[in-house]
Scaffold this motif. Structure first.
Motif, PDB file in Angstrom:
ATOM      1  N   PRO A 278      31.100  52.154  20.933  1.00  0.00           N
ATOM      2  CA  PRO A 278      31.176  51.725  22.335  1.00  0.00           C
ATOM      3  C   PRO A 278      32.056  52.611  23.220  1.00  0.00           C
ATOM      4  CG  PRO A 278      31.303  49.821  20.895  1.00  0.00           C
ATOM      5  CD  PRO A 278      31.332  51.032  20.006  1.00  0.00           C
ATOM      6  N   HIS A 279      33.008  53.336  22.601  1.00  0.00           N
ATOM      7  CA  HIS A 279      33.845  54.243  23.400  1.00  0.00           C
ATOM      8  C   HIS A 279      33.006  55.374  23.989  1.00  0.00           C
ATOM      9  CE1 HIS A 279      36.757  52.307  20.635  1.00  0.00           C
ATOM     10  NE2 HIS A 279      37.519  52.298  21.712  1.00  0.00           N
ATOM     11  N   ALA A 280      32.090  55.928  23.178  1.00  0.00           N
ATOM     12  CA  ALA A 280      31.201  56.986  23.684  1.00  0.00           C
ATOM     13  C   ALA A 280      30.223  56.403  24.689  1.00  0.00           C
ATOM     14  CB  ALA A 280      30.445  57.632  22.519  1.00  0.00           C
ATOM     15  N   ALA A 281      29.690  55.201  24.395  1.00  0.00           N
ATOM     16  CA  ALA A 281      28.730  54.551  25.301  1.00  0.00           C
ATOM     17  C   ALA A 281      29.365  54.279  26.662  1.00  0.00           C
ATOM     18  CB  ALA A 281      28.231  53.240  24.679  1.00  0.00           C
ATOM     19  N   ALA A 282      30.623  53.853  26.655  1.00  0.00           N
ATOM     20  CA  ALA A 282      31.313  53.504  27.904  1.00  0.00           C
ATOM     21  C   ALA A 282      31.593  54.724  28.770  1.00  0.00           C
ATOM     22  CB  ALA A 282      32.625  52.793  27.589  1.00  0.00           C
ATOM     23  N   GLY A 283      31.722  55.897  28.145  1.00  0.00           N
ATOM     24  CA  GLY A 283      32.050  57.104  28.894  1.00  0.00           C
ATOM     25  C   GLY A 283      30.893  57.680  29.687  1.00  0.00           C
ATOM     26  N   ALA A 284      29.683  57.104  29.518  1.00  0.00           N
ATOM     27  CA  ALA A 284      28.477  57.670  30.131  1.00  0.00           C
ATOM     28  C   ALA A 284      28.152  57.054  31.487  1.00  0.00           C
ATOM     29  CB  ALA A 284      27.289  57.473  29.186  1.00  0.00           C
ATOM     30  N   SER A 285      27.525  57.873  32.330  1.00  0.00           N
ATOM     31  CA  SER A 285      26.834  57.371  33.526  1.00  0.00           C
ATOM     32  C   SER A 285      25.383  57.188  33.101  1.00  0.00           C
ATOM     33  CB  SER A 285      26.928  58.382  34.670  1.00  0.00           C
ATOM     34  OG  SER A 285      28.250  58.490  35.118  1.00  0.00           O
ATOM     35  N   PRO A 286      24.939  55.946  32.874  1.00  0.00           N
ATOM     36  CA  PRO A 286      23.647  55.740  32.202  1.00  0.00           C
ATOM     37  C   PRO A 286      22.440  56.048  33.077  1.00  0.00           C
ATOM     38  CG  PRO A 286      24.556  53.638  32.874  1.00  0.00           C
ATOM     39  CD  PRO A 286      25.584  54.677  33.224  1.00  0.00           C
ATOM     40  N   ASN A 287      21.347  56.355  32.412  1.00  0.00           N
ATOM     41  CA  ASN A 287      20.068  56.581  33.088  1.00  0.00           C
ATOM     42  C   ASN A 287      18.972  55.980  32.207  1.00  0.00           C
ATOM     43  OD1 ASN A 287      18.167  57.578  34.907  1.00  0.00           O
ATOM     44  ND2 ASN A 287      17.893  59.466  33.754  1.00  0.00           N
TER      45      ASN A 287
END
Length: 475
Positions: A278-287
């Motif tokens: 989740p740390h990597a997932a949280a760092g993203a601007s999702p698309n």
């Protein structure tokens, strides 16, 4: 004294108590059921989400970078040394149970990554940060539990896991080229420091280039070995299945060893449920700009890590005649198997592969620890300097320490993180189901898939200014 404490805790988590094995299996079945077996039903959609995944902005890294960062942490000793440990202690049947925990773990990885993205925050640089500590604090309003998770994560990913990866690199290089472990440990420290000083963005850029290269190279070598030994492949698969259910002459003891070691090493490799990804997932601007899109991205990560890369290692070892020995064997078992297939070049290939695989993990582990500095208001120059110094010191210690001691400490840290994280995400099932249904409904109605605060009911509240602005103003 320390080793006795570690052994006692591991015995409860992994040994006679086997609490973690039951928790992981429960979480996998629970989220598979609650999300309608999303890992099977939306298998194709998981890949289609990766279209346009290279876009990033000033607030966050791209979805592709988030995938590569999580893979660079996952793809390490678990894929090469961990599979060898599973086979040496649990036999070929351990591989089947590694597959089972991966398929179930895809749903768990989806659930925790959705939460990581939903409850993300901005750090002192205005960049996205997040992870279990943040969704525990904001979603469940349990500050003490969030702090407990953060401390376990600092212990594990901030310090011990990098020592495990460094130990594997130095052992592989020592075995292949007789390079003293101190010298290779010092080189790892210098290279890691050059990358991590740039923070998450620098780590994500590094991962984006190196992970696809090393993953594809490794798969190609495994496919060539399988092609050269194609006659032996059916017998190998039959052996995996029969050993997994204790149908061999060894009986029930072998069945227990296969299940325990397959699940334990499967978790250590794909990390589903442990709360790291989740740390990597949280760092993203999702698309698309919806938290659920990061669930699909990281679900793909579990699949690639275990179903693809771990299977490649298992194939290489088993086709070389590797089997249960009752003694823990790590990277040298993989090196011996590769030498069997490729001659003297096998040692060189594994030494190069493990150095790359494990080094990327060393670097990504830093990012996970750094993400939690914000929890303690330490995401400043002094906090980062102290954390970085401790991280680099642990790499040096790990490069020269004994293998069983390091693995035992790694298992303890990972186990404690997993207990807290699985408790939290099961507690937050209503939010995971609610926001997933919001995504499914928009997807099925061919609407634009975006998320704004108030689109569905969630537990607690998200940080102001992240999901409550118009989409074009959000970043």
């Amino acid at each position: 004294m320390i080793h006795e404490i570690v052994a006692f805790i591991n015995n409860i988590l992994w040994g006679n108590g086997q609490i973690l094995i039951y928790m992981l299996l429960f979480a996998g079945f629970w989220f598979s059921y609650k999300l309608g077996f999303i890992q099977i039903r939306h298998f194709k959609h998981m890949f289609s989400v990766m279209k346009g995944s290279t876009k990033s902005d000033k607030s966050g890294i791209s979805s592709f970078q988030a995938l590569c960062t999580s893979l660079s942490a996952r793809v390490g000793t678990g894929n090469l040394a961990g599979v060898a440990v599973a086979i040496s202690l649990g036999g070929s049947g351990a591989i089947f149970w590694m597959w089972v925990i991966a398929i179930l773990g895809m749903a768990t990885g989806f659930a925790e990554s959705v939460l990581g993205q939903l409850y993300k925050v901005r750090d002192d640089k205005g960049e996205f940060r997040g992870g279990p500590a943040y969704y525990i604090q904001q979603g469940l309003n349990k500050r003490w539990l969030a702090v407990a998770f953060s401390l376990c994560l600092f212990l594990g990913y901030g310090f011990i896991f990098s020592a495990v990866q460094a130990n594997t690199i130095t052992d592989a290089l020592n075995h292949a080229y007789d390079i003293p472990t101190l010298y290779s440990g010092l080189v790892i420290i210098v290279l890691a420091a050059l990358i991590v000083v740039g923070g998450l963005r620098a780590i994500a850029r590094f991962a984006e280039w190196i992970v696809p290269f090393m993953g594809i190279s490794y798969v190609l070598v495994a496919l060539v070995i399988a092609a050269l030994n194609i006659d032996a492949v059916p017998a190998m698969l039959y052996d995996i299945i029969t050993s997994a259910f204790g149908l061999q002459e060894a009986g029930a003891g072998a069945l227990g060893a296969a299940i325990k070691n397959g699940i334990q090493r499967g978790l250590y490799s794909n990390e589903a449920g442990s709360g790291s990804v989740p740390h990597a997932a949280a760092g993203a601007s999702p698309n698309p700009n919806h938290p659920v899109s990061q669930g699909y991205v990281q679900m793909l990560g579990v699949f690639l890590d275990t179903m693809v890369l771990c299977t490649c290692t298992a194939l290489i070892i088993l086709l070389a005649g590797g089997e249960s020995s009752g003694q823990m064997e790590g990277i040298r078992m993989t090196q011996t198997a590769m030498s069997f297939h490729l001659g003297s070049g096998g040692n060189d290939f594994v030494a190069a592969a493990i150095s790359l695989f494990a080094f990327t993990s060393v670097v990504a582990n830093y990012a996970y620890g750094e993400s939690n500095l914000h929890m303690f208001k330490l995401d400043n120059k002094i906090g980062r300097t102290i954390y970085t110094a401790g991280y680099l010191a642990m790499i040096l210690w790990g490069s020269m320490a004994a293998l069983p001691q390091i693995w035992a400490m790694a298992d303890m840290a990972l186990g404690m993180m997993t207990v807290i994280n699985i408790t939290a995400i099961v507690w937050m099932t209503p939010t995971i189901v609610s926001i997933s249904r919001d995504y499914f409904a928009k997807k099925d109605a061919n609407q634009e898939i975006t998320y704004q605060s108030g689109d569905c009911e969630i537990q607690g509240s998200t940080e102001k200014g992240i999901w409550d602005l118009e989409p074009d103003k959000r970043h």
